[in-house]
Design an enzyme around this catalytic site. Sequence first.
Site, PDB file in Angstrom:
ATOM      1  N   ASN A   7       0.882  -1.172   0.000  1.00 24.16           N
ATOM      2  CA  ASN A   7       0.000   0.000   0.000  1.00 24.16           C
ATOM      3  C   ASN A   7       0.918   1.219   0.000  1.00 24.16           C
ATOM      4  OD1 ASN A   7      -1.429   2.310   0.873  1.00 24.16           O
ATOM      5  ND2 ASN A   7      -3.057   1.029   1.705  1.00 24.16           N
ATOM      6  N   GLU A  34      -3.979   1.884  -2.884  1.00 27.88           N
ATOM      7  CA  GLU A  34      -4.049   3.330  -2.622  1.00 27.88           C
ATOM      8  C   GLU A  34      -3.094   4.107  -3.538  1.00 27.88           C
ATOM      9  OE1 GLU A  34      -5.653   5.166   1.047  1.00 27.88           O
ATOM     10  OE2 GLU A  34      -4.448   3.625   2.021  1.00 27.88           O
ATOM     11  N   ASP A 148      -3.961  -4.927   0.964  1.00 27.83           N
ATOM     12  CA  ASP A 148      -4.243  -4.319   2.263  1.00 27.83           C
ATOM     13  C   ASP A 148      -5.628  -4.779   2.668  1.00 27.83           C
ATOM     14  OD1 ASP A 148      -4.838  -2.772   4.423  1.00 27.83           O
ATOM     15  OD2 ASP A 148      -4.496  -0.843   3.439  1.00 27.83           O
ATOM     16  N   ASN A 150      -6.874  -4.535   5.730  1.00 28.03           N
ATOM     17  CA  ASN A 150      -7.402  -3.701   6.818  1.00 28.03           C
ATOM     18  C   ASN A 150      -7.995  -4.550   7.946  1.00 28.03           C
ATOM     19  OD1 ASN A 150      -6.842  -0.878   6.547  1.00 28.03           O
ATOM     20  ND2 ASN A 150      -8.112  -0.846   4.704  1.00 28.03           N
ATOM     21  N   ASP A 219      -1.519  -6.308   6.022  1.00 28.08           N
ATOM     22  CA  ASP A 219      -1.223  -6.546   4.599  1.00 28.08           C
ATOM     23  C   ASP A 219      -0.869  -8.017   4.460  1.00 28.08           C
ATOM     24  OD1 ASP A 219      -1.055  -3.637   3.315  1.00 28.08           O
ATOM     25  OD2 ASP A 219      -0.221  -3.574   5.353  1.00 28.08           O
ATOM     26  N   ASP A 248       2.565   4.633   5.180  1.00 29.99           N
ATOM     27  CA  ASP A 248       2.383   4.035   6.510  1.00 29.99           C
ATOM     28  C   ASP A 248       2.440   2.505   6.460  1.00 29.99           C
ATOM     29  OD1 ASP A 248       0.029   4.428   5.049  1.00 29.99           O
ATOM     30  OD2 ASP A 248      -1.221   4.799   6.802  1.00 29.99           O
ATOM     31  N   HIS A 249       2.461   1.948   5.258  1.00 25.28           N
ATOM     32  CA  HIS A 249       2.560   0.493   5.098  1.00 25.28           C
ATOM     33  C   HIS A 249       3.944   0.082   4.586  1.00 25.28           C
ATOM     34  CE1 HIS A 249      -1.905  -0.392   5.177  1.00 25.28           C
ATOM     35  NE2 HIS A 249      -1.915   0.917   4.972  1.00 25.28           N
TER      36      HIS A 249
END
Lengths: 269, 269
Positions: A7, A34, A148, A150, A219, A248-249
Site C-alpha cells: 500500500n 491506494e 491491504d 485492513n 497486509d 504508513d505500510h
Amino acid sequence: MRIASWNVNSIRTRLEQLTSWLVRAAPDVVCMQETKVEDGSFPEAALSEVGYRSVIFGQKSYNGVAIATRFGLSVDDVKKGLDGDEQDVARRMLAATIEGIRVINVYVPNGQAVGTPAFAYKLAWLERLRSELEARYRPDQQIMICGDFNVAPEAIDVAEPKKWEGQVLFHPDERAALGRLMEWGLVDAFRACHPAKEAYSWWDYRMGAFRRNKGLRIDLALVTRPLAARCTDVSIDTRPRELQRPSDHAPVVVEIADGDAPPGVAPGA
Amino acid sequence: MRIASWNVNSIRTRLEQLTSWLVRAAPDVVCMQETKVEDGSFPEAALSEVGYRSVIFGQKSYNGVAIATRFGLSVDDVKKGLDGDEQDVARRMLAATIEGIRVINVYVPNGQAVGTPAFAYKLAWLERLRSELEARYRPDQQIMICGDFNVAPEAIDVAEPKKWEGQVLFHPDERAALGRLMEWGLVDAFRACHPAKEAYSWWDYRMGAFRRNKGLRIDLALVTRPLAARCTDVSIDTRPRELQRPSDHAPVVVEIADGDAPPGVAPGA
DNA sequence: GATAACGAGG
DNA sequence: CCTCGTTATC
C-alpha cells in the site's frame, strides 16, 4: 517468482521510493494499493524505466490499485473490480494471471469506525470477495489474494492486542469475515512460513508508532494450498517505512518456487 | 559583520535549507521575510542549534518577519511593526539595533496588480516607511533597511525590463516611492558596490524563470552613507535557489567592515 | 509553480 | 501524521 504487495499511499508521492525499492528488492510482481491516481496520470513511464509494465485500475484522490510486472512475464485475463461493483464504485480490486498464478490484488475498505455504514460496507465487501471466489475459482488452483486487508488475523499480528481488540482493524466481525474467506481454501502465507513470528506491515503515522514498533499486520497474502506448497518465504521489508515521508505500510514479499503446475490450474475469469 | 536578508517563503518548509545555509554562509545576522508562522510555532530551537538567537514578529499563513543573530551579538531596542500599523495588520517590519547598527527588516507589500487597492496600499506603506525614518532617525546614523522590497530599482535590475515595465514589481509609481525613500539618505548597497552588475534575487517559480535567469533584483539592502562607507561587498547567493523545493528568493549578503562608530550614532527607537 | 488553510479520509 | 482537492496569495 517473487510477488510483493505494498500500500503505497499515493503512487505519485511515493514514486521515487517505489522505483528505488523495485530496483533493490527486485520483485517479479508488485501489487499496489491506494495509488490515488486516475489511469491517465499513472506514472507508467517511471515504472517502465526500471523494468516493469503496469496494469492499472485507479481513480482520483482515493483508493486505486495497480499491478506492475517485470517485462517478459505473461499477464493474462485482467479483471478490474469485484463482481457486483456498481458504476463509479471505489476501485479496490484488480486481478491478473501472471505466469500461471492468479493474482488478485485487493484494497479492502478501511471501515472507518465500528458501527458505521463504512464498517458494514467493509464486511459486505469481504463477503462479496468470498462470493467471487466461489463463483469463479476452485481451491485447487494456483491463486493468491494479496493486498491491504485492513484486518489483522490474530492477536499475534497486533502489537497491542488488548488496546486494539474490538477496534476497527481488529474487530471480531472483521476477523470472522476474513475467516470465512479463508475457509474457502486459503492460507495466510506469512503465518504458514512463520508460525510464531511477530511482525507488522502497518504503523499509524501518529504517536511515533513505527519508532515504537506498535503496528499491525494487515497486509496479507492469502494463497490456495497448491500455491502455499510453493511458498518458500514471506517477509515484510520495513526499510521503506524508515525513510522520510514514507507510506504508513511496508511491502510484503512472497517467494514462490518454480512450479510445474499442470495446465489449466490457473484460470482466467 | 555580515548581514543577510532572505525571503524564505515559509520558515518551516525551508528550515533545513535555512540552517544548512547559515552553517555554510555564516552570516552574523539574517533578516527573514515571509516566515508564515505564528510566534509560538517559530522554530527557535533549530536556529539555536546552529548558533543563532531569534527575534520574531510573525503571524499565521502569511507575511511574518524575523531576525536571527549569532549568539553573543548585542541586540537592542527591538521594534515590531511600522508606526501607524493598525491592530492585526500584516506583520511586515521588525527592527533591532545589532552591534550598533540599526537593522530594519521589511517585507514590503507585493501590490498584487497595478490599480488594485493592494497596489495603493503598497505605495502608502513605502511612504509610511519614509515617515518613520524622518520621525525616528537621521541619515548620519548607522542604519540598514533590508528585505524584500517587491520593487526593482532600475532597468538593470530586471532581466526583461521591457516586459516588466509598468507591471507590479517594476512600475514607475513603485520606483518613485522607492526613490523618495532613498532620497531621505539611503544608498542601494549592492549597486554602490557593483555599479554595472546584472544580478537578481527573485525568480518566479513558473516558466523555468530561474533556469533561464529571468529574474528581478527586488531584495535590497539600503544603507545610510556612513554605513555605506563600511560596506566592502554585497553578493546574492543563488545556490539555495538551485535546490529542490527552494524559496523563490535568494539570500542577499552584505559585508560590513568593523566600524569605530562614535557612541550615539545608532539609536534605538 | 510554489506556499498556506481547511476538511475529509486513513 | 499524512494524503488529497479546493481556494487564495505571491
